[in-house]
Enzyme design. Structure first.
Site, PDB file in Angstrom:
ATOM      1  N   GLY A  55       0.819  -1.214   0.000  1.00 39.96           N
ATOM      2  CA  GLY A  55       0.000   0.000   0.000  1.00 39.96           C
ATOM      3  C   GLY A  55       0.844   1.251   0.000  1.00 39.96           C
ATOM      4  O   GLY A  55       2.052   1.201  -0.190  1.00 39.96           O
ATOM      5  N   ASN A  56       0.193   2.391   0.187  1.00 38.36           N
ATOM      6  CA  ASN A  56       0.918   3.672   0.234  1.00 38.36           C
ATOM      7  C   ASN A  56       0.269   4.605   1.254  1.00 38.36           C
ATOM      8  O   ASN A  56      -0.733   4.256   1.876  1.00 38.36           O
ATOM      9  CB  ASN A  56       0.963   4.297  -1.168  1.00 38.36           C
ATOM     10  CG  ASN A  56      -0.412   4.585  -1.713  1.00 38.36           C
ATOM     11  OD1 ASN A  56      -1.134   5.433  -1.187  1.00 38.36           O
ATOM     12  ND2 ASN A  56      -0.799   3.861  -2.755  1.00 38.36           N
ATOM     13  N   ARG A  57       0.828   5.789   1.412  1.00 39.88           N
ATOM     14  CA  ARG A  57       0.439   6.696   2.492  1.00 39.88           C
ATOM     15  C   ARG A  57      -0.738   7.617   2.174  1.00 39.88           C
ATOM     16  O   ARG A  57      -1.020   8.529   2.940  1.00 39.88           O
ATOM     17  CB  ARG A  57       1.632   7.576   2.880  1.00 39.88           C
ATOM     18  CG  ARG A  57       2.789   6.802   3.451  1.00 39.88           C
ATOM     19  CD  ARG A  57       3.893   7.753   3.871  1.00 39.88           C
ATOM     20  NE  ARG A  57       5.093   7.030   4.259  1.00 39.88           N
ATOM     21  CZ  ARG A  57       5.253   6.424   5.432  1.00 39.88           C
ATOM     22  NH1 ARG A  57       4.306   6.464   6.336  1.00 39.88           N
ATOM     23  NH2 ARG A  57       6.370   5.778   5.698  1.00 39.88           N
TER      24      ARG A  57
END
Ligand code: C5P
Length: 245
Positions: free
Chosen positions: A29-31
């Site tokens: 995933g990412n932020r």
């Protein structure tokens, strides 16, 4: 005034980050917090649009009066955008779509202990193979150009667009912001590209304020001051409205 300037319009906003499964309990995933996209959706709703919000998993409540479509992966986001694109007036892709996904999704939770003839041992290294996800805006640009026989196949099919579709992309850059943004606008054939410098503490992932540059298809560039994400959302729609046919 801005009030009602999107009345009768159908707009798609994508928000949040995608999650690409590794096994039943883990993902890549990412932020992305989804705040920019949710603000864009609420602003368009307040200005009278029918808003379709295609959102990755975020910690935000679904906005009232917005058609929500929750997705997890880039492939699901691509399919959702594809489903609604035919009668949309504008598409704003503020989602942080994962560029890659695990090549294989393990059916069972991956264990840290591996049994060998000599007994159990812990592996010091582990790697995951990744494969490229489709570029949603990129595929759309190709599909709009008209996919002739023999041309690269795109997963997005557009039988007949009702009107000109305004496309807005985002770019999160940590260096060479202007060059990367201009190249991205060209490559994805966008009407507008909103670039933020995610290395700043008052801009980008998770913050309530944003400092953006807006690049226009004609080469113009605007450097906006630090603003709340609500203000950035209003500034973006202010620039989309005059482009709508
Ligand atoms: O190429 P890059 O990921 O930096 O481009 C960012 C823009 O492209 C964003 O608007 C993002 O939503 C969109 N994008 C996309 N499909 C992808 C990756 C990014 O539409 N697979």
């Amino acid at each position: 005034g801005r009030h009602g300037d999107l009345a009768g319009r159908r707009v798609i906003v994508t928000a949040g980050g995608t999650q690409e499964p590794i096994d039943p309990v883990r993902y890549v995933g990412n932020r992305s917090s989804g705040k920019m996209g949710y603000n864009l959706a609420v602003e368009a709703r307040d200005r009278g649009a029918h808003v379709i919000l295609v959102s990755g998993p975020v910690a935000l409540p679904p906005p009232f009066g917005v058609e929500m479509h929750l997705v997890e992966t880039a492939m699901q986001m691509r399919d959702a955008v594809s489903d609604f694109i035919t009668d949309a007036d504008a598409l704003i892709m503020s989602a942080a779509v994962a560029d890659f996904r695990p090549t294989r999704v393990a059916e069972q939770k991956i264990k840290k202990l591996r049994t060998e003839a000599t007994g159990q041992h812990r592996e010091d290294e582990f790697s995951i193979d990744l494969v490229a996800n489709p570029d949603i805006l990129g595929e759309l640009a190709l599909a709009l150009k008209g996919g002739h026989a023999g041309e690269q196949h795109t997963g997005i099919s557009i039988p007949q667009l009702k009107r000109r579709l305004i496309r807005v992309g985002f770019a999160a850059e940590t260096e060479h912001l202007v060059e990367h943004a201009q190249a991205k606008l060209q490559r994805k054939q966008l009407d507008l590209l909103v670039a933020n410098d995610v290395s700043r503490t008052d801009s980008g992932f998770g913050t309530d304020t944003n400092k953006v540059l807006i690049f226009h298809a004609d080469g113009a560039m605007e450097d906006l001051p630090v603003m709340p994400k609500t203000g950035v959302a209003a500034a973006i729609w202010d620039r989309v409205v005059p482009l709508l046919g």
